[in-house]
Design an enzyme around this catalytic site. Structure first.
Site, PDB file in Angstrom:
ATOM      1  N   LYS A  47       0.799  -1.233   0.000  1.00 37.39           N
ATOM      2  CA  LYS A  47       0.000   0.000   0.000  1.00 37.39           C
ATOM      3  C   LYS A  47       0.828   1.277   0.000  1.00 37.39           C
ATOM      4  O   LYS A  47       0.435   2.267  -0.599  1.00 37.39           O
ATOM      5  CB  LYS A  47      -0.922   0.018   1.235  1.00 37.39           C
ATOM      6  CG  LYS A  47      -1.939  -1.106   1.251  1.00 37.39           C
ATOM      7  CD  LYS A  47      -2.856  -0.921   2.451  1.00 37.39           C
ATOM      8  CE  LYS A  47      -3.586  -2.179   2.802  1.00 37.39           C
ATOM      9  NZ  LYS A  47      -4.540  -2.004   3.887  1.00 37.39           N
ATOM     10  N   ASN A 151       2.153   1.948  22.202  1.00 36.75           N
ATOM     11  CA  ASN A 151       2.772   1.019  21.261  1.00 36.75           C
ATOM     12  C   ASN A 151       3.997   0.393  21.909  1.00 36.75           C
ATOM     13  O   ASN A 151       4.667   1.033  22.712  1.00 36.75           O
ATOM     14  CB  ASN A 151       3.194   1.772  19.984  1.00 36.75           C
ATOM     15  CG  ASN A 151       3.562   0.823  18.864  1.00 36.75           C
ATOM     16  OD1 ASN A 151       2.801  -0.090  18.555  1.00 36.75           O
ATOM     17  ND2 ASN A 151       4.728   1.016  18.265  1.00 36.75           N
ATOM     18  N   TYR A 219      -9.698  -9.963  12.668  1.00 41.94           N
ATOM     19  CA  TYR A 219     -10.979 -10.645  12.424  1.00 41.94           C
ATOM     20  C   TYR A 219     -10.827 -12.166  12.371  1.00 41.94           C
ATOM     21  O   TYR A 219     -11.816 -12.886  12.275  1.00 41.94           O
ATOM     22  CB  TYR A 219     -11.669 -10.123  11.151  1.00 41.94           C
ATOM     23  CG  TYR A 219     -10.860 -10.296   9.887  1.00 41.94           C
ATOM     24  CD1 TYR A 219     -10.031  -9.269   9.447  1.00 41.94           C
ATOM     25  CD2 TYR A 219     -10.924 -11.465   9.153  1.00 41.94           C
ATOM     26  CE1 TYR A 219      -9.286  -9.409   8.297  1.00 41.94           C
ATOM     27  CE2 TYR A 219     -10.183 -11.620   7.997  1.00 41.94           C
ATOM     28  CZ  TYR A 219      -9.367 -10.586   7.571  1.00 41.94           C
ATOM     29  OH  TYR A 219      -8.624 -10.747   6.423  1.00 41.94           O
TER      30      TYR A 219
HETATM   31  P1  ATR Z   1      -0.158  -3.370  10.352  1.00 40.48           P
HETATM   32  O1  ATR Z   1       0.024  -2.923   8.935  1.00 40.48           O
HETATM   33  O2  ATR Z   1      -1.151  -4.477  10.508  1.00 40.48           O
HETATM   34  O3  ATR Z   1      -0.410  -2.232  11.291  1.00 40.48           O
HETATM   35  P2  ATR Z   1       2.552  -3.434  11.359  1.00 40.48           P
HETATM   36  O4  ATR Z   1       2.816  -2.112  10.692  1.00 40.48           O
HETATM   37  O5  ATR Z   1       3.587  -4.489  11.290  1.00 40.48           O
HETATM   38  O6  ATR Z   1       1.222  -4.076  10.774  1.00 40.48           O
HETATM   39  O7  ATR Z   1       2.172  -3.117  12.887  1.00 40.48           O
HETATM   40  C1  ATR Z   1       2.004  -4.116  13.822  1.00 40.48           C
HETATM   41  C2  ATR Z   1       1.654  -3.479  15.159  1.00 40.48           C
HETATM   42  O8  ATR Z   1       1.535  -4.518  16.161  1.00 40.48           O
HETATM   43  C3  ATR Z   1       2.723  -2.544  15.677  1.00 40.48           C
HETATM   44  O9  ATR Z   1       2.122  -1.547  16.467  1.00 40.48           O
HETATM   45  C4  ATR Z   1       3.575  -3.476  16.534  1.00 40.48           C
HETATM   46  O10 ATR Z   1       4.348  -2.840  17.524  1.00 40.48           O
HETATM   47  P3  ATR Z   1       5.829  -2.282  17.168  1.00 40.48           P
HETATM   48  O11 ATR Z   1       5.624  -0.958  16.496  1.00 40.48           O
HETATM   49  O12 ATR Z   1       6.500  -2.166  18.476  1.00 40.48           O
HETATM   50  O13 ATR Z   1       6.459  -3.299  16.255  1.00 40.48           O
HETATM   51  C5  ATR Z   1       2.500  -4.293  17.182  1.00 40.48           C
HETATM   52  N1  ATR Z   1       3.004  -5.574  17.675  1.00 40.48           N
HETATM   53  C6  ATR Z   1       3.383  -6.626  16.929  1.00 40.48           C
HETATM   54  N2  ATR Z   1       3.775  -7.647  17.721  1.00 40.48           N
HETATM   55  C7  ATR Z   1       3.659  -7.207  19.002  1.00 40.48           C
HETATM   56  C8  ATR Z   1       3.910  -7.778  20.289  1.00 40.48           C
HETATM   57  N3  ATR Z   1       4.382  -9.021  20.412  1.00 40.48           N
HETATM   58  N4  ATR Z   1       3.648  -7.034  21.386  1.00 40.48           N
HETATM   59  C9  ATR Z   1       3.186  -5.772  21.274  1.00 40.48           C
HETATM   60  N5  ATR Z   1       2.920  -5.174  20.079  1.00 40.48           N
HETATM   61  C10 ATR Z   1       3.156  -5.881  18.974  1.00 40.48           C
END
Ligand code: ATR
Length: 277
Positions: A47, A151, A219
């Protein structure tokens, strides 16, 4: 969902899914243009990349910095462009027009699933990745009163907070859990995708009983532990299937310039994702 909608509209179209490497995205878009595809949807990780690959950006895409829908348009002899579905013979000159239907889908899902009008609300947003960023900016643009950005990587929440403060100074931005109650908890992290994932917030700092409603962008599974916990506490809840639905209905409306058959598309989507549930 799209093929069901296309069928109801009586269009001789097909919606197909292709796996494309990000390194090949430009070629894929060019190929679709050359073959007179009417349009495309793009998902992760395409995207943001597609922002530089389309000929023209709709305000929806330039505002949110991401393209999830492309419409191909043909050039008339007087220089104006119209969507390809209007052409009986494919035109020689075709341009790609990038749109974003994700942001609007968030607002519609919150309104229709949870009855939330965003103006003046206090929201705890969990996650500052791609989906979290779009949600935060859209919520700010809708005039929420206060947003709490939490976050795992705090710097990302801080950067997002600065972005909001610069554009929507009336929105109070906090980079911590709320002290009191919030109208909505919105999960935009990936926590909950796996069965044994913990809740997406620190339970020693916040509890769902301090929220009125919870929207989980996940979902699948249909009910994350966040949603289960919230339901048990008597909150209004919804999972992310409605966001997927509304971004899709709006895309079909962009390609076809007709209202999309919402309920048929909803049923097709639910059947496809959850089986006969
Ligand atoms: P999307 O496009 O679905 O938003 P992404 O940009 O990879 O995917 O974002 C994933 C989100 O989930 C982020 O906020 C990530 O936190 P970080 O910015 O610290 O990476 C969060 N996330 C993923 N795994 C996580 C975990 N184990 N604990 C807490 N937050 C998590």
């Amino acid at each position: 969902m799209q093929n069901a909608g296309i069928g109801v509209l009586g269009l001789n179209w097909r919606y197909l899914a292709f796996d494309v490497y990000p390194e090949r995205l430009r070629e894929a878009i060019e190929g679709a243009r050359a073959m007179h595809y009417l349009g495309l949807n793009l998902t992760v990780p395409h995207k943001i990349l597609a922002m530089d690959m389309v000929d023209i950006l709709d305000e929806s895409a330039s505002t949110w910095g991401a393209v999830n829908t492309i419409r191909f348009e043909g050039k008339h002899s007087d220089g104006h462009w119209t969507p390809l579905h209007q052409w009986s013979e494919p035109p020689l000159h075709v341009r790609s027009h990038g749109f974003n239907t994700d942001a609007e889908a968030i607002v519609r899902a919150l309104r229709e699933d949870l009855g939330i009008e965003l103006g003046g609300r206090r929201v705890l947003l969990l996650g500052a990745g791609g989906a979290g960023r779009t949600a935060a900016l859209k919520l700010a643009s809708e005039g929420i009163k206060e947003i709490f950005l939490v976050n795992r990587t705090r710097d990302k929440a801080a950067a997002l907070g600065s972005e909001i403060r610069a554009t929507w100074p009336a929105v109070n931005v906090s980079l911590d859990y709320p002290g009191g109650e919030v109208d909505l908890v919105l999960n935009a992290t990936s926590l909950g995708l796996k069965e044994n994932d913990p809740l997406p917030f620190d339970e020693s700092r916040f509890g769902v009983d301090r929220a009125k409603a919870v929207y989980d962008m996940i979902y699948r599974p249909a009910e994350t532990s966040l949603l289960r916990t919230a339901k048990l506490a008597g909150l209004r809840t919804s999972n992310g299937i409605s966001m997927l639905l509304y971004q899709g209905t709006q895309a079909l409306e962009i390609w076809s310039e007709q209202p999309a058959p919402l309920e048929v598309m909803r049923q097709a989507l639910l059947n496809n994702v959850y089986g006969s549930l």
